[in-house]
Motif scaffolding. Structure first.
Motif, PDB file in Angstrom:
ATOM      1  N   PRO A  43       0.695  -1.402  -0.058  1.00 32.83           N
ATOM      2  CA  PRO A  43      -0.296   0.072  -0.001  1.00 32.83           C
ATOM      3  C   PRO A  43       0.935   1.218   0.354  1.00 32.83           C
ATOM      4  CG  PRO A  43       0.251  -0.649   2.525  1.00 32.83           C
ATOM      5  CD  PRO A  43       1.072  -1.832   1.147  1.00 32.83           C
ATOM      6  N   VAL A  44       2.088   0.903  -0.040  1.00 30.06           N
ATOM      7  CA  VAL A  44       2.968   2.314   0.152  1.00 30.06           C
ATOM      8  C   VAL A  44       3.511   2.585  -1.896  1.00 30.06           C
ATOM      9  CG1 VAL A  44       4.693   3.616   1.040  1.00 30.06           C
ATOM     10  CG2 VAL A  44       3.979   1.590   2.380  1.00 30.06           C
ATOM     11  N   ASP A  60       0.328   6.472   1.785  1.00 31.22           N
ATOM     12  CA  ASP A  60      -0.558   5.250   1.904  1.00 31.22           C
ATOM     13  C   ASP A  60      -1.503   5.088   0.719  1.00 31.22           C
ATOM     14  OD1 ASP A  60      -1.984   2.807   3.011  1.00 31.22           O
ATOM     15  OD2 ASP A  60      -1.573   3.955   5.214  1.00 31.22           O
ATOM     16  N   VAL A  61      -1.593   4.131   0.140  1.00 29.37           N
ATOM     17  CA  VAL A  61      -2.826   4.331  -0.970  1.00 29.37           C
ATOM     18  C   VAL A  61      -4.121   3.943  -0.255  1.00 29.37           C
ATOM     19  CG1 VAL A  61      -1.434   3.989  -3.469  1.00 29.37           C
ATOM     20  CG2 VAL A  61      -2.619   2.274  -2.042  1.00 29.37           C
ATOM     21  N   ARG A  62      -3.839   3.722   0.647  1.00 27.03           N
ATOM     22  CA  ARG A  62      -5.413   2.831   1.695  1.00 27.03           C
ATOM     23  C   ARG A  62      -5.929   4.246   2.494  1.00 27.03           C
ATOM     24  NH1 ARG A  62      -2.341  -1.101   5.889  1.00 27.03           N
ATOM     25  NH2 ARG A  62      -1.184   0.823   6.116  1.00 27.03           N
ATOM     26  N   ARG A  63      -4.891   5.351   2.458  1.00 26.85           N
ATOM     27  CA  ARG A  63      -6.015   6.843   3.058  1.00 26.85           C
ATOM     28  C   ARG A  63      -6.868   7.155   1.395  1.00 26.85           C
ATOM     29  NH1 ARG A  63      -0.909   8.882   6.656  1.00 26.85           N
ATOM     30  NH2 ARG A  63      -1.162   7.397   8.195  1.00 26.85           N
ATOM     31  N   ALA A  64      -6.396   7.197   0.108  1.00 21.29           N
ATOM     32  CA  ALA A  64      -7.182   7.328  -0.478  1.00 21.29           C
ATOM     33  C   ALA A  64      -8.950   7.828  -0.694  1.00 21.29           C
ATOM     34  CB  ALA A  64      -6.427   7.347  -1.801  1.00 21.29           C
ATOM     35  N   LYS A  65      -9.560   8.906  -0.588  1.00 28.10           N
ATOM     36  CA  LYS A  65     -10.851   8.325  -0.748  1.00 28.10           C
ATOM     37  C   LYS A  65     -11.314   7.661  -1.991  1.00 28.10           C
ATOM     38  CE  LYS A  65     -11.176  10.737   2.584  1.00 28.10           C
ATOM     39  NZ  LYS A  65     -10.794  10.699   3.856  1.00 28.10           N
ATOM     40  N   ARG A  66      -9.960   8.100  -3.047  1.00 27.99           N
ATOM     41  CA  ARG A  66     -10.267   7.557  -4.791  1.00 27.99           C
ATOM     42  C   ARG A  66      -9.826   7.316  -5.050  1.00 27.99           C
ATOM     43  NH1 ARG A  66     -12.626  10.721  -9.082  1.00 27.99           N
ATOM     44  NH2 ARG A  66     -11.131  12.445  -7.918  1.00 27.99           N
ATOM     45  N   ILE A  67      -9.062   6.233  -5.981  1.00 28.82           N
ATOM     46  CA  ILE A  67      -7.864   6.578  -7.252  1.00 28.82           C
ATOM     47  C   ILE A  67      -8.477   6.054  -8.966  1.00 28.82           C
ATOM     48  CG2 ILE A  67      -5.915   5.481  -7.830  1.00 28.82           C
ATOM     49  CD1 ILE A  67      -5.246   4.576  -4.401  1.00 28.82           C
ATOM     50  N   VAL A  68      -8.980   6.479  -9.773  1.00 28.93           N
ATOM     51  CA  VAL A  68      -9.279   6.699 -10.323  1.00 28.93           C
ATOM     52  C   VAL A  68      -8.728   7.191 -12.256  1.00 28.93           C
ATOM     53  CG1 VAL A  68     -12.233   6.445  -9.858  1.00 28.93           C
ATOM     54  CG2 VAL A  68     -10.575   9.221 -10.534  1.00 28.93           C
ATOM     55  N   LEU A  69      -9.049   6.547 -13.396  1.00 31.05           N
ATOM     56  CA  LEU A  69      -8.350   7.137 -14.653  1.00 31.05           C
ATOM     57  C   LEU A  69      -8.861   8.611 -14.331  1.00 31.05           C
ATOM     58  CD1 LEU A  69      -8.660   3.949 -16.806  1.00 31.05           C
ATOM     59  CD2 LEU A  69      -6.267   5.573 -15.662  1.00 31.05           C
ATOM     60  N   ALA A  70      -8.603   9.660 -15.011  1.00 37.21           N
ATOM     61  CA  ALA A  70      -9.291  11.166 -15.244  1.00 37.21           C
ATOM     62  C   ALA A  70      -9.864  10.428 -16.370  1.00 37.21           C
ATOM     63  CB  ALA A  70      -7.657  11.791 -15.310  1.00 37.21           C
ATOM     64  N   LEU A  71     -11.048  11.573 -16.591  1.00 30.48           N
ATOM     65  CA  LEU A  71     -12.158  11.854 -17.029  1.00 30.48           C
ATOM     66  C   LEU A  71     -11.646  12.792 -18.700  1.00 30.48           C
ATOM     67  CD1 LEU A  71     -15.286  11.319 -17.715  1.00 30.48           C
ATOM     68  CD2 LEU A  71     -15.770  13.823 -16.599  1.00 30.48           C
ATOM     69  N   GLY A  72     -11.402  11.572 -19.545  1.00 31.16           N
ATOM     70  CA  GLY A  72     -11.484  11.764 -20.839  1.00 31.16           C
ATOM     71  C   GLY A  72     -10.055  12.432 -21.367  1.00 31.16           C
ATOM     72  N   GLN A  73      -8.945  11.255 -19.954  1.00 27.11           N
ATOM     73  CA  GLN A  73      -7.411  11.933 -20.289  1.00 27.11           C
ATOM     74  C   GLN A  73      -7.584  10.312 -19.897  1.00 27.11           C
ATOM     75  OE1 GLN A  73      -5.934  14.453 -21.163  1.00 27.11           O
ATOM     76  NE2 GLN A  73      -7.932  15.284 -21.342  1.00 27.11           N
ATOM     77  N   PRO A  74      -7.322   9.502 -20.327  1.00 29.29           N
ATOM     78  CA  PRO A  74      -6.802   7.921 -20.737  1.00 29.29           C
ATOM     79  C   PRO A  74      -5.496   7.365 -20.174  1.00 29.29           C
ATOM     80  CG  PRO A  74      -6.835   7.744 -22.875  1.00 29.29           C
ATOM     81  CD  PRO A  74      -6.915   9.224 -21.881  1.00 29.29           C
ATOM     82  N   TRP A  99      -0.774   0.997 -14.160  1.00 27.08           N
ATOM     83  CA  TRP A  99      -1.130   1.446 -12.091  1.00 27.08           C
ATOM     84  C   TRP A  99      -2.228   1.818 -11.637  1.00 27.08           C
ATOM     85  CZ3 TRP A  99       3.075   2.509  -9.582  1.00 27.08           C
ATOM     86  CH2 TRP A  99       4.092   2.553  -9.899  1.00 27.08           C
ATOM     87  N   LEU A 100      -3.077   1.897 -12.417  1.00 24.44           N
ATOM     88  CA  LEU A 100      -4.679   1.832 -11.506  1.00 24.44           C
ATOM     89  C   LEU A 100      -4.986   0.343 -10.831  1.00 24.44           C
ATOM     90  CD1 LEU A 100      -7.375   3.548 -10.922  1.00 24.44           C
ATOM     91  CD2 LEU A 100      -8.153   2.523 -13.160  1.00 24.44           C
ATOM     92  N   LEU A 101      -4.866   0.333 -11.820  1.00 27.84           N
ATOM     93  CA  LEU A 101      -4.964  -1.548 -11.221  1.00 27.84           C
ATOM     94  C   LEU A 101      -4.039  -2.549  -9.430  1.00 27.84           C
ATOM     95  CD1 LEU A 101      -5.800  -4.240 -14.337  1.00 27.84           C
ATOM     96  CD2 LEU A 101      -7.345  -3.376 -12.818  1.00 27.84           C
ATOM     97  N   LEU A 102      -3.037  -2.125  -9.843  1.00 27.02           N
ATOM     98  CA  LEU A 102      -2.325  -1.992  -9.265  1.00 27.02           C
ATOM     99  C   LEU A 102      -2.274  -1.582  -7.418  1.00 27.02           C
ATOM    100  CD1 LEU A 102       1.011  -2.668 -11.273  1.00 27.02           C
ATOM    101  CD2 LEU A 102      -0.118  -4.590  -9.879  1.00 27.02           C
ATOM    102  N   LEU A 103      -3.080  -0.003  -7.691  1.00 28.19           N
ATOM    103  CA  LEU A 103      -2.691   1.256  -7.181  1.00 28.19           C
ATOM    104  C   LEU A 103      -4.184   0.233  -5.893  1.00 28.19           C
ATOM    105  CD1 LEU A 103      -2.198   4.016  -8.852  1.00 28.19           C
ATOM    106  CD2 LEU A 103      -1.281   3.663  -6.601  1.00 28.19           C
ATOM    107  N   GLN A 107      -4.764  -0.965  -2.444  1.00 24.68           N
ATOM    108  CA  GLN A 107      -5.619  -0.163  -1.014  1.00 24.68           C
ATOM    109  C   GLN A 107      -6.218  -2.044  -0.506  1.00 24.68           C
ATOM    110  OE1 GLN A 107      -7.941   2.246  -3.678  1.00 24.68           O
ATOM    111  NE2 GLN A 107      -7.441   3.654  -2.466  1.00 24.68           N
ATOM    112  N   LEU A 108      -7.114  -2.641  -1.139  1.00 24.46           N
ATOM    113  CA  LEU A 108      -7.768  -3.783  -0.648  1.00 24.46           C
ATOM    114  C   LEU A 108      -7.082  -5.099  -0.458  1.00 24.46           C
ATOM    115  CD1 LEU A 108      -9.618  -4.304  -3.984  1.00 24.46           C
ATOM    116  CD2 LEU A 108     -10.759  -3.463  -1.707  1.00 24.46           C
TER     117      LEU A 108
END
Length: 129
Positions: A43-44, A60-74, A99-103, A107-108
């Protein structure tokens, strides 16, 4: 480029291990992109100026409220910690999705696990960049 460094002790951290180059958007009046070398150990998430250099920031990615791909910016990721949204840009949409999947996995997988030997002083709650 994804590699692992056995000397870094990453086996003690639960979750995914990945590293590579991402650009970080600055938060100044004139925003620009800064290329940084990022590592994910469970998680680091850390970044540094170049591989092997001391980490400049850690999260600590566990503290992130949200991790997403930016809208319109793949190629861009958004890491929302509530007080600040960090914007990262990968070299390709495929790298951004990886990176998104690994982040998300970081978290999980480590959601209820003490980081222990991977724990350090996190800097995700201040205004430094």
């Amino acid at each position: 480029a994804s590699t692992t460094d056995p000397a870094a002790g990453i086996d003690a951290c639960p979750g995914p291990h990945h590293e590579g180059w991402l650009a970080k958007k600055t938060s100044g009046k004139i925003a620009r992109w800064q290329r940084r070398y990022w590592t994910l150990d469970g998680p680091v998430l850390r970044y540094r100026g170049e591989p092997g250099a001391a980490a400049k920031r850690s999260f600590d990615v566990r503290r992130a409220k949200r991790i997403v791909l930016a809208l319109g910016q793949p190629r861009e990721l958004e890491l929302d910690f509530g007080f600040r949204v960090w914007r990262l840009r990968a070299e390709s949409p495929e790298a951004a999705r990886r990176w998104l999947l690994l982040l998300e996995t970081g978290q999980l997988v480590a959601a209820n696990v003490e980081i222990g030997p991977c724990d350090d002083v996190f800097s995700d709650d201040d205004s430094l960049s």
